[in-house]
Design an enzyme around this catalytic site. Structure first.
Site, PDB file in Angstrom:
ATOM      1  N   ARG A  56      -2.812  87.992  39.897  1.00 19.88           N
ATOM      2  CA  ARG A  56      -4.181  88.067  39.323  1.00 19.88           C
ATOM      3  C   ARG A  56      -4.674  86.495  39.127  1.00 19.88           C
ATOM      4  O   ARG A  56      -5.695  86.342  38.371  1.00 19.88           O
ATOM      5  CB  ARG A  56      -3.965  88.650  37.833  1.00 19.88           C
ATOM      6  CG  ARG A  56      -4.236  90.250  38.104  1.00 19.88           C
ATOM      7  CD  ARG A  56      -4.023  90.803  36.655  1.00 19.88           C
ATOM      8  NE  ARG A  56      -5.019  90.514  35.831  1.00 19.88           N
ATOM      9  CZ  ARG A  56      -4.947  89.757  34.599  1.00 19.88           C
ATOM     10  NH1 ARG A  56      -3.832  89.523  34.216  1.00 19.88           N
ATOM     11  NH2 ARG A  56      -6.196  89.569  33.895  1.00 19.88           N
ATOM     12  N   LYS A  57      -4.046  85.434  39.626  1.00 21.33           N
ATOM     13  CA  LYS A  57      -4.497  84.216  39.686  1.00 21.33           C
ATOM     14  C   LYS A  57      -5.646  84.328  40.700  1.00 21.33           C
ATOM     15  O   LYS A  57      -5.354  83.404  41.661  1.00 21.33           O
ATOM     16  CB  LYS A  57      -3.462  83.419  39.953  1.00 21.33           C
ATOM     17  CG  LYS A  57      -2.176  83.069  38.683  1.00 21.33           C
ATOM     18  CD  LYS A  57      -1.246  82.082  38.928  1.00 21.33           C
ATOM     19  CE  LYS A  57      -0.201  81.900  37.974  1.00 21.33           C
ATOM     20  NZ  LYS A  57       1.009  81.404  38.521  1.00 21.33           N
TER      21      LYS A  57
END
Length: 300
Positions: free
Chosen positions: A148-149
Site C-alpha cells: 500500500r506504499k
C-alpha cells in the site's frame, strides 16, 4: 529495436480491470494542469497535426487507457502500435508506440499529463515484470506483490501497472484483506486477541494477515487462525527456517516475506515455503520510462 508482446499478456485486455468511474480521476489530473489562459495554444492555434508517441527507454508498456482518455478529453484521437503488456526495446533508438491526431493546441494541452501517467505506470509495470521474471528464473512457485506504499491520488494507476507487469497488487485498499500490524496488536493486547476480533468482524469472506517480527509471533498468529503470516524484516536464512517450520505445522497458511527486500536480494528470500514476497519499492521509488510526443512534419 521494436515492440515485443509479453507472452503471458497476449490475450489480456487490461482496461477491463478499470471500474466505470476511473475516467473521473483522469479528468482531475488534466484539470490540475490546465491553464487559466492558454498562451501556448494561442501561438499554435487549431491547425490539425499528427504527433508520434515515442518510447525512448526499454521496458513494459502500461497505462494506454489513461493516455487515451487524456487525449479524448482534449479532443484528440490515438492510434496505438502497441498494447499494455508489450515490451519496448529501445536499445537501438526510440520506438513509435502510437500516433495522436488533433488540433495542435489541444495536443499540447494534453501532452504532459498523458506522458506523466504513461511513464509512471510503465515504470511500475517494468519493475513488476523484472521481479516476476527473477522468480521464474529460479523456479520459484510464489508471487511477487506490491504494497500500500502508493502515491496518494495515483493508486489506481500504480496498482494497474503492477498487474500489467505480472505482480500482485496485495491490498488495493483497507477493505481488501485485514492486515494486523504492530500497532493493532499493541492496542488489542495480543496477537491472539487481535486475530479473534478481526475474524469475528471479517467473517468467512475476508482474509486476515498478521505481521510478525519473530518466529514466536508468527506461530501465535497461525495458531490463532490467521490466513496469512508476514515474516517481516527477517534475514534470508532465518526467514527460510521460520517459513519451513510454519508450513510443516500449518500447511494451509500463506507465508509472506517482506521488509528491506530489493531487486538484487529478492531471490535470497525465495523458497518452496514462501508464497509471497512483497516489495514497497515496486510502487515507491520506481524508475519511470521515458516517452515523448513529437509533432510530425507535414506530408509533402
Amino acid at each position: 529495436m521494436g515492440i515485443e508482446a509479453v507472452t503471458a499478456n497476449e490475450s489480456f485486455n487490461f482496461e477491463h480491470l478499470l471500474a466505470p468511474n476511473w475516467r473521473s480521476a483522469v479528468q482531475r489530473w488534466l484539470d490540475e494542469d490546465l491553464p487559466s489562459m492558454d498562451i501556448g495554444g494561442f501561438v499554435v492555434g487549431d491547425k490539425m497535426e499528427t504527433a508520434a508517441l515515442y518510447g525512448k527507454s526499454s521496458g513494459v508498456l502500461a497505462g494506454a487507457p489513461f493516455f487515451t482518455e487524456v487525449m479524448r478529453l482534449v479532443g484528440c484521437e490515438v492510434e496505438w502500435a502497441a498494447k499494455d503488456g508489450d515490451r519496448i526495446d529501445a536499445s537501438s533508438g526510440k520506438v513509435v508506440i502510437a500516433r495522436v491526431k488533433g488540433s495542435c493546441r489541444h495536443l499540447l494541452i494534453g501532452e504532459r499529463t498523458a506522458l506523466n501517467i504513461l511513464s509512471r505506470c510503465s515504470g511500475v509495470a517494468t519493475a513488476a515484470d523484472d521481479a516476476a521474471r527473477r522468480g521464474r528464473e529460479v523456479g520459484w512457485h510464489g508471487m511477487v506483490a506490491g504494497t500500500r506504499k502508493t502515491t496518494p491520488g495515483f493508486r489506481l494507476v500504480e496498482k494497474y501497472g503492477l498487474v500489467v507487469g505480472g505482480a500482485a497488487t496485495h491490498r488495493n485498499d483497507l477493505s481488501q484483506m485485514v492486515m494486523l500490524k504492530d500497532n493493532h496488536i499493541m492496542s488489542a493486547g495480543s496477537i491472539t486477541k487481535a486475530v479473534a476480533l478481526a475474524k469475528r468482524a471479517a467473517g468467512f469472506s475476508i482474509k486476515v494477515e498478521v505481521e510478525a517480527g519473530t518466529y514466536e509471533a508468527a506461530h501465535e498468529a497461525a495458531t490463532a487462525g490467521a490466513d496469512v503470516v508476514m515474516l517481516d524484516n527477517f534475514e534470508p536464512a532465518a526467514l527460510k527456517k521460520a517459513a519451513a517450520r510454519l508450513k510443516k505445522e500449518f500447511p494451509n497458511v500463506l507465508i509472506e516475506a517482506s521488509g528491506g527486500i530489493t531487486a538484487d536480494t529478492m531471490t535470497q528470500f525465495m523458497s518452496p515455503d514462501v508464497d509471497v514476497i512483497s516489495r514497497g519499492s515496486l510502487t515507491q521509488g520506481y524508475a519511470c520510462l521515458d516517452f515523448s510526443l513529437k509533432v510530425l512534419p507535414a506530408e509533402p
